[in-house]
Motif scaffolding. Sequence first.
Motif, PDB file in Angstrom:
ATOM      1  N   ASP A  89     -40.383 -57.181  71.218  1.00  0.00           N
ATOM      2  CA  ASP A  89     -40.193 -58.073  72.373  1.00  0.00           C
ATOM      3  C   ASP A  89     -41.511 -58.479  73.012  1.00  0.00           C
ATOM      4  OD1 ASP A  89     -37.390 -58.092  72.120  1.00  0.00           O
ATOM      5  OD2 ASP A  89     -37.222 -56.236  73.264  1.00  0.00           O
ATOM      6  N   ALA A  90     -42.477 -58.787  72.185  1.00  0.00           N
ATOM      7  CA  ALA A  90     -43.785 -59.210  72.694  1.00  0.00           C
ATOM      8  C   ALA A  90     -43.639 -60.473  73.527  1.00  0.00           C
ATOM      9  CB  ALA A  90     -44.739 -59.478  71.533  1.00  0.00           C
ATOM     10  N   THR A  91     -44.368 -60.515  74.629  1.00  0.00           N
ATOM     11  CA  THR A  91     -44.430 -61.730  75.433  1.00  0.00           C
ATOM     12  C   THR A  91     -45.248 -62.776  74.697  1.00  0.00           C
ATOM     13  OG1 THR A  91     -44.241 -60.444  77.468  1.00  0.00           O
ATOM     14  CG2 THR A  91     -45.160 -62.671  77.667  1.00  0.00           C
ATOM     15  N   ASP A  92     -46.306 -62.327  74.027  1.00  0.00           N
ATOM     16  CA  ASP A  92     -47.124 -63.243  73.239  1.00  0.00           C
ATOM     17  C   ASP A  92     -47.980 -62.450  72.260  1.00  0.00           C
ATOM     18  OD1 ASP A  92     -48.104 -65.665  72.309  1.00  0.00           O
ATOM     19  OD2 ASP A  92     -48.650 -66.395  74.296  1.00  0.00           O
ATOM     20  N   TYR A  93     -48.688 -63.200  71.424  1.00  0.00           N
ATOM     21  CA  TYR A  93     -49.512 -62.629  70.362  1.00  0.00           C
ATOM     22  C   TYR A  93     -50.766 -63.476  70.264  1.00  0.00           C
ATOM     23  CZ  TYR A  93     -50.333 -60.613  65.676  1.00  0.00           C
ATOM     24  OH  TYR A  93     -50.833 -59.952  64.588  1.00  0.00           O
ATOM     25  N   LEU A  94     -51.893 -62.902  70.638  1.00  0.00           N
ATOM     26  CA  LEU A  94     -53.157 -63.624  70.615  1.00  0.00           C
ATOM     27  C   LEU A  94     -54.024 -63.104  69.481  1.00  0.00           C
ATOM     28  CD1 LEU A  94     -54.063 -63.603  74.405  1.00  0.00           C
ATOM     29  CD2 LEU A  94     -53.077 -65.478  73.093  1.00  0.00           C
ATOM     30  N   GLN A  95     -54.643 -64.043  68.777  1.00  0.00           N
ATOM     31  CA  GLN A  95     -55.562 -63.646  67.714  1.00  0.00           C
ATOM     32  C   GLN A  95     -56.995 -63.717  68.209  1.00  0.00           C
ATOM     33  OE1 GLN A  95     -53.952 -65.677  63.997  1.00  0.00           O
ATOM     34  NE2 GLN A  95     -55.345 -64.130  63.193  1.00  0.00           N
ATOM     35  N   LYS A  96     -57.783 -62.701  67.846  1.00  0.00           N
ATOM     36  CA  LYS A  96     -59.204 -62.672  68.183  1.00  0.00           C
ATOM     37  C   LYS A  96     -59.942 -63.644  67.266  1.00  0.00           C
ATOM     38  CE  LYS A  96     -58.905 -57.738  69.223  1.00  0.00           C
ATOM     39  NZ  LYS A  96     -59.288 -56.406  68.766  1.00  0.00           N
ATOM     40  N   PRO A  97     -60.949 -64.307  67.711  1.00  0.00           N
ATOM     41  CA  PRO A  97     -61.454 -64.378  69.079  1.00  0.00           C
ATOM     42  C   PRO A  97     -60.487 -65.169  69.967  1.00  0.00           C
ATOM     43  CG  PRO A  97     -62.652 -65.930  67.706  1.00  0.00           C
ATOM     44  CD  PRO A  97     -61.715 -65.170  66.809  1.00  0.00           C
ATOM     45  N   ILE A  98     -60.406 -64.779  71.212  1.00  0.00           N
ATOM     46  CA  ILE A  98     -59.429 -65.340  72.140  1.00  0.00           C
ATOM     47  C   ILE A  98     -59.982 -66.597  72.806  1.00  0.00           C
ATOM     48  CG2 ILE A  98     -58.061 -64.875  74.201  1.00  0.00           C
ATOM     49  CD1 ILE A  98     -58.462 -61.861  73.435  1.00  0.00           C
ATOM     50  N   ALA A  99     -59.225 -67.670  72.702  1.00  0.00           N
ATOM     51  CA  ALA A  99     -59.580 -68.910  73.394  1.00  0.00           C
ATOM     52  C   ALA A  99     -59.031 -68.841  74.816  1.00  0.00           C
ATOM     53  CB  ALA A  99     -58.994 -70.114  72.667  1.00  0.00           C
ATOM     54  N   ILE A 100     -59.802 -69.290  75.788  1.00  0.00           N
ATOM     55  CA  ILE A 100     -59.421 -69.201  77.202  1.00  0.00           C
ATOM     56  C   ILE A 100     -58.120 -69.952  77.486  1.00  0.00           C
ATOM     57  CG2 ILE A 100     -60.883 -71.131  77.922  1.00  0.00           C
ATOM     58  CD1 ILE A 100     -60.392 -68.038  80.053  1.00  0.00           C
ATOM     59  N   ASP A 101     -57.934 -71.119  76.880  1.00  0.00           N
ATOM     60  CA  ASP A 101     -56.706 -71.873  77.133  1.00  0.00           C
ATOM     61  C   ASP A 101     -55.490 -71.152  76.559  1.00  0.00           C
ATOM     62  OD1 ASP A 101     -57.725 -72.472  74.570  1.00  0.00           O
ATOM     63  OD2 ASP A 101     -56.662 -74.398  74.513  1.00  0.00           O
ATOM     64  N   ARG A 102     -55.653 -70.491  75.427  1.00  0.00           N
ATOM     65  CA  ARG A 102     -54.559 -69.735  74.822  1.00  0.00           C
ATOM     66  C   ARG A 102     -54.253 -68.485  75.657  1.00  0.00           C
ATOM     67  NH1 ARG A 102     -50.634 -68.286  73.453  1.00  0.00           N
ATOM     68  NH2 ARG A 102     -49.905 -67.620  71.420  1.00  0.00           N
ATOM     69  N   PRO A 135     -43.541 -52.221  79.782  1.00  0.00           N
ATOM     70  CA  PRO A 135     -43.914 -53.456  80.474  1.00  0.00           C
ATOM     71  C   PRO A 135     -43.985 -54.603  79.465  1.00  0.00           C
ATOM     72  CG  PRO A 135     -45.763 -51.917  80.390  1.00  0.00           C
ATOM     73  CD  PRO A 135     -44.616 -51.280  79.683  1.00  0.00           C
ATOM     74  N   GLN A 136     -44.302 -55.774  79.948  1.00  0.00           N
ATOM     75  CA  GLN A 136     -44.527 -56.885  79.031  1.00  0.00           C
ATOM     76  C   GLN A 136     -45.762 -56.592  78.184  1.00  0.00           C
ATOM     77  OE1 GLN A 136     -43.777 -61.058  80.279  1.00  0.00           O
ATOM     78  NE2 GLN A 136     -43.918 -60.175  82.319  1.00  0.00           N
ATOM     79  N   ILE A 137     -45.758 -57.114  76.965  1.00  0.00           N
ATOM     80  CA  ILE A 137     -46.858 -56.865  76.029  1.00  0.00           C
ATOM     81  C   ILE A 137     -47.413 -58.185  75.537  1.00  0.00           C
ATOM     82  CG2 ILE A 137     -47.533 -55.781  73.843  1.00  0.00           C
ATOM     83  CD1 ILE A 137     -46.410 -53.800  75.905  1.00  0.00           C
ATOM     84  N   ILE A 138     -48.717 -58.316  75.615  1.00  0.00           N
ATOM     85  CA  ILE A 138     -49.412 -59.389  74.908  1.00  0.00           C
ATOM     86  C   ILE A 138     -50.294 -58.684  73.891  1.00  0.00           C
ATOM     87  CG2 ILE A 138     -51.081 -61.278  75.044  1.00  0.00           C
ATOM     88  CD1 ILE A 138     -50.027 -61.883  77.852  1.00  0.00           C
ATOM     89  N   PHE A 139     -49.912 -58.820  72.630  1.00  0.00           N
ATOM     90  CA  PHE A 139     -50.702 -58.223  71.566  1.00  0.00           C
ATOM     91  C   PHE A 139     -51.966 -59.043  71.356  1.00  0.00           C
ATOM     92  CE2 PHE A 139     -46.540 -56.453  70.353  1.00  0.00           C
ATOM     93  CZ  PHE A 139     -46.894 -55.133  70.135  1.00  0.00           C
ATOM     94  N   ILE A 140     -53.057 -58.346  71.129  1.00  0.00           N
ATOM     95  CA  ILE A 140     -54.333 -58.995  70.842  1.00  0.00           C
ATOM     96  C   ILE A 140     -54.905 -58.327  69.606  1.00  0.00           C
ATOM     97  CG2 ILE A 140     -56.651 -59.463  71.681  1.00  0.00           C
ATOM     98  CD1 ILE A 140     -55.525 -59.445  74.495  1.00  0.00           C
ATOM     99  N   THR A 141     -55.009 -59.097  68.527  1.00  0.00           N
ATOM    100  CA  THR A 141     -55.466 -58.541  67.267  1.00  0.00           C
ATOM    101  C   THR A 141     -56.163 -59.614  66.442  1.00  0.00           C
ATOM    102  OG1 THR A 141     -54.769 -57.298  65.300  1.00  0.00           O
ATOM    103  CG2 THR A 141     -53.251 -58.960  66.137  1.00  0.00           C
ATOM    104  N   SER A 142     -56.925 -59.188  65.473  1.00  0.00           N
ATOM    105  CA  SER A 142     -57.611 -60.147  64.609  1.00  0.00           C
ATOM    106  C   SER A 142     -56.765 -60.517  63.397  1.00  0.00           C
ATOM    107  CB  SER A 142     -58.956 -59.575  64.152  1.00  0.00           C
ATOM    108  OG  SER A 142     -58.760 -58.353  63.493  1.00  0.00           O
TER     109      SER A 142
END
Length: 123
Positions: A93-106, A74-81
Amino acid sequence: MKLNCVVVDDSSIQRMIIAKLVNNHQNLHLIGDFSNAIEAKSCMSIHNVDLIFLDIEMPVISGFDFLDGLKIKPQIIFITSKSEYAMKAFDYDATDYLQKPIAIDRFNASVKRAIDFHLLKKR
């Protein structure tokens, strides 16, 4: 239209935060949240999952090893520090990459990207 999601993170606090963000988003449906990739894979053999919110550094099986073991990805949104995994994440093929702490707008921007991509695939 709602995307079926799972959250995979070994940190219970991070899992709760991400699950709350998913549950509060009108276009997401949380199938389950898991502390390890083995539990998530078992769930995904039963349920159709469109999107995974996935931590990278986890005991036993890393996020990357988990993806290597999936036949249908499936699509992947990585979430890591850690930012150093970003380039490798896009090799998956990541859909996105979010860094912790996660901002709501991001978070919302990532979800919008996943929804847009899902709609494009359905055309």
